[in-house]
Design an enzyme around this catalytic site. Sequence first.
Site, mmCIF file in Angstrom:
data_model
loop_
_atom_site.group_PDB
_atom_site.id
_atom_site.type_symbol
_atom_site.label_atom_id
_atom_site.label_comp_id
_atom_site.label_asym_id
_atom_site.label_seq_id
_atom_site.Cartn_x
_atom_site.Cartn_y
_atom_site.Cartn_z
ATOM 1 N N PRO A 23 0.468 -1.536 0.222
ATOM 2 C CA PRO A 23 0.454 -0.090 -0.182
ATOM 3 C C PRO A 23 1.096 1.183 0.228
ATOM 4 O O PRO A 23 0.280 2.609 0.205
ATOM 5 C CB PRO A 23 -0.732 -0.180 1.305
ATOM 6 C CG PRO A 23 0.058 -0.852 2.362
ATOM 7 C CD PRO A 23 0.908 -1.680 1.724
ATOM 8 N N GLY A 24 2.524 1.540 -0.514
ATOM 9 C CA GLY A 24 2.875 2.511 -0.516
ATOM 10 C C GLY A 24 3.973 2.886 0.715
ATOM 11 O O GLY A 24 4.513 4.497 0.066
ATOM 12 N N CYS A 84 9.423 -9.136 5.508
ATOM 13 C CA CYS A 84 9.107 -9.094 6.372
ATOM 14 C C CYS A 84 9.007 -10.323 7.157
ATOM 15 O O CYS A 84 7.817 -10.987 7.984
ATOM 16 C CB CYS A 84 7.709 -8.556 6.934
ATOM 17 S SG CYS A 84 6.630 -8.952 6.610
#
Length: 446
Positions: free
Chosen positions: A267-268, A385
């Site tokens: 999402p940026g 992650c």
Amino acid sequence: MNTLSTRQIAFTALREVHRGAYADTAIDRTLKKFKLSDHDRRLMTELVYGSVRRQRSLDAIIDQIADKKSQQQPRDLRCILHLGLYQLRYQQKIPVSAAVNTTVQLAKENGFFGLTGFVNGFLRQYIRLLEKTSDPLILPENLVERLGILYSFPNWVIEVWLSQLGQEETEKLCQWMNQTPTIDLRVNPLRASVKMVESVFKKAGILVDRIPHLPQGLRLVGPAGPIQNLPGFTEGWWCIQDAGAQLVGHLLDPKPGEVIIDVCAAPGGKTTHIAELMGDNGKIYACDRTPSRLRKLTENAQRLRLQSIEIFPGDSRNLTKFHHVADRVLLDAPCSGLGTMHRHADARWRQNPSSVGDLAHIQKELISYTANFVKPGGVLVYATCTLHPQENEDLVREFLHVNPQWEMEKPNFDFLDVSSPGWLKLWPHQQNMDGFFLVRLRKNKD
């Protein structure tokens, strides 16, 4: 809203999770339906996330005390038992009487009037056991199962961590992953300074700490209320981004005027960080195959007033126009998320060894294909992650073996212990940030 109403709302969200909804989605959807004070929002959120995180431990107690095993209990009753047990076992600030009485009331008001005696007796039996021993939970001898039940993780996750860390460090990591997560901010230097945001927050009674070694990083200390209501949100002074994720942009080290491709951008958070580090001067192609997540990226870029980002919908494995055009490429690969399980409470129950294998296959395809986007002499940063070697070290070794024109560059992060091969693995319990794997690769010029 009174205490019981808050627990009823928590039950509504937890029931959705048990029926397949993602925990964060269920909580957001439920909170939109009810007007709660900040205190009650925090309580509701803690009860749901905590009950999901501790699911295996709570089920083990049900199996131990009740005549019917947890999986044999009616699904909604199991949710109610989880909420009651979670308060008794993990929320010492909640009075025992409040935990018991409100859980019995939940049973009464949600179709289990005839079982209120069972719910009351079950919880009081746990309390009696608690008075006799420091921990009523009976654990097996087997190390993997013992840690899995005690800390509420699947056996396979415990095995992955034990193989890398050993027992003592694995237990520390488990404990860290079961904490309520902190909220980190990344200040947008094109709109504000860290000192300015600190000052405005202080005037609003909101405490923050600077995050060591991260020039744009602030960590919220204590409750702050809804994020969108905090000072500077609308003005684009900052955005939410964990400290570990902020390191990714610094490792990429983009320069003004360069062409950057973020191949899994939505999402940026990292895309917008790249733009800030470049002074919003250059071109960033932000690619992602999920339209809804790209809309979120567009919203974030607009709020932060960034102009250098151009959106490209679609799977990066199918984009041929970017071959040999990028000075730097960021591949923040889709992964199992084992480094962020404190934030995504249900991730530990959604992933398994098979899904990790599927993700590793996608990651191999992505790095093999998007490496072609890099100009000779350019840089590719691979990041996840997760803390699973199959998605990290094993993949990088294989890529470098097959592609001798690439080499690893050791990160210049003096404050972190970079492993001898050159990649960086952030262990949350050691660095006090999300778990990440980062590696910087450079393509030979000839």
